[in-house]
Write an enzyme that holds these catalytic residues in place. Structure first.
Site: not given
Ligand SMILES: Cc1cc2nc3c(=O)[nH]c(=O)nc-3n(C[C@H](O)[C@H](O)[C@H](O)COP(=O)(O)OP(=O)(O)OC[C@H]3O[C@@H](n4cnc5c(N)ncnc54)[C@H](O)[C@@H]3O)c2cc1C
Length: 457
Positions: A17-20, A85, A180, A318
């Site tokens: 994963g390249s998220g936060f 993956v 939002e 998450d």
């Protein structure tokens, strides 16, 4: 597959994963004596909190989604691989990913799993076709096309009933993303598009925010929830609370109130922002380790974010469940930094049983409602209105990755928030319709791979 710059005998870390979570873990290992392979299914890091601004024409994709490879190009101990993956074999220390027809197996000594979460339709996945969620760049661009497309179609219609349906926008879920989104669609209709059409008045658009909960932004509660609702109503957003969505179709949706009465709302454009489901990789990890997996697919982790029996495997962000921590960017970033710190300590001889538990430092949370208005909660401090909005601007700028993204975001915000314009109002047919074609293709691929592996086994 082995990292071409890897040195024999060096500790191998795989990050999924390249998220936060994944990006911050990788960056925190910059000076460690390790070889890192970051595998992610997208080529970019995504700043999800600003996705709604891409969907409503304020920001461009590049502002919030820098290429991961470019972000990490100077970090010599990492290689970035594109791939989905499909399986993790903890006992063998292997991760298998796929890119189109190509299968790649990457071995690890330590593993950080940060595959995040997708949208949840609470068992009604067929709603997705008519009410896209907001988790990816594709989602945001598709929604941009659907929102602007509804105005365009309304301009062409002579049928008052059809026009009403086309100019009705329903956002499901009154959490930060829903609030939002509803606020921005209202501003788009009332400010940006005002005067741009000849046959319709975009200000006639109805924006309806629906939630099964009794309050807007329920996690903020009390005063801030009330302020947010008041501000939305001032913008013209209709709020329907205690209202569960029971059906969604191409032309509208059905909501049930708390007395069980069902009402149909005719609306062409629906946005789903009502729930999350953690990556299915969590279930694989649960099956291999006995770790509990909750209804939202999150894996219960040990206090040091690892899995039972695998002190070298961290699950963060998450995907993990620990002490009821919320699904927030800060939880993922701090989890990533913690995992990196423990891996470094292990290289220096520290033992897993001596680790201090992961401690989350709550820096507060915030949501914008519209131009010049936001709510923020920092500890016991509750802030709303213009000051909250300025705080929101500064903090979001701080966490955007890269100087160029920050600069172009500031320019786009100046155009949108001081003036009426939005720079990113283009949308293409492909953005709106390609998802269905991709879904069909992926389903065909999945079926083929399943058949091939059945035949092979
Ligand atoms: C619209 C929206 C608004 C939000 N607003 C806020 C906010 O205002 N404040 C806040 O704190 N939080 C906000 N969040 C939540 C925050 O973005 C998440 O908590 C955070 O992104 C979690 O980080 P993560 O690393 O766990 O997962 P993610 O950031 O989601 O990253 C997951 C990564 O894993 C990759 N991946 C997934 N599956 C696979 C696979 N099988 N193989 C390979 N790669 C895979 C993905 O491509 C991605 O790179 C928002 C979320 C959304 C969707």
């Amino acid at each position: 597959m082995s990292n071409p710059s890897a040195r024999p005998g060096r500790h191998r870390v795989v990050v999924i994963g390249s998220g936060f979570g994944g990006l911050f873990a990788t960056q925190a290992l910059k000076r460690a004596d390790v070889d890192i392979t970051l595998v992610a299914r997208t080529t970019h890091h995504l700043f999800q909190p600003l996705l709604y601004q891409v969907a409503t024409g304020i920001l461009s994709v590049g502002d919030i989604a820098p290429a991961t490879r470019m972000v990490l190009r100077k970090q010599k101990n990492v290689e970035v691989l594109l791939g989905d993956v499909e399986s993790i074999d903890l006992a063998a220390g292997k991760v298998t990913s796929r890119l189109l027809e190509r299968e790649t197996v990457t071995e690890f000594d330590s593993l950080i799993v940060a595959a995040g979460a997708g949208q949840s339709y609470f068992g009604n996945d067929h709603f997705a076709e008519f009410a896209p969620g907001m988790k990816t760049i594709d989602d945001a661009l598709e929604l941009r096309g659907r929102i602007l497309g509804a105005f365009e179609q309304a301009e062409l219609s002579d049928d008052p009933e059809e026009r009403r349906r086309l100019l009705t926008f329903v956002v499901v879920g009154a959490g930060p993303t829903g609030v939002e989104m509803a606020g921005q669609i209202a501003e788009l209709a009332n400010r940006t598009l005002a005067g741009a059409f000849r046959r319709i008045d975009p200000r006639d658009a109805r924006v309806i925010l629906v939630d099964g909960a009794p309050a807007v932004l329920p996690v903020y509660g009390g005063k801030l929830s009330r302020k947010a609702a008041e501000r939305l109503e001032k913008l013209g957003v209709e709020i329907q609370l205690n209202a569960m969505v029971t059906n969604v179709d191409v032309n509208g949706l059905v909501v049930k109130d708390k007395d069980g009465n069902e009402t149909r709302i005719e609306a062409q454009c629906k946005v789903w922002s009502a729930g999350v489901q953690a990556s299915p990789l969590g279930r694989q990890l649960g099956e291999q380790t006995g770790a509990e997996v909750d209804r939202a697919g999150r894996v219960h982790v040990n206090p040091d974010l690892t899995l039972p029996g695998y002190p070298n495997v961290f699950v963060i962000g998450d995907m993990m469940s620990l002490d009821k921590l919320p699904g927030l960017a800060q939880v993922a970033m701090q989890g990533g930094k913690y995992a990196a710190k423990e891996i470094r300590a292990g290289l220096d001889g520290a033992q897993p049983q001596d680790r201090q538990p992961f401690k989350y430092f709550d820096k507060g949370s915030m949501a914008t409602i519209s131009r010049h208005s936001a709510v923020a909660k920092v500890g016991k401090l509750e802030i709303s209105g213009f000051i909250g909005w300025i705080m929101w601007l500064v903090i979001h700028l701080m966490y955007l990755i890269g100087f160029r993204s920050r600069l172009s975001t500031v320019i786009s915000w100046t155009v949108s928030f001081l003036g009426r314009g939005r720079a990113q109002m283009a949308s293409t047919e492909q953005q709106v319709f390609a998802r269905n074609a991709i879904d069909v293709l992926q389903e065909q691929n999945r079926t083929r791979h399943a058949t091939e592996s059945r035949e092979a086994g």
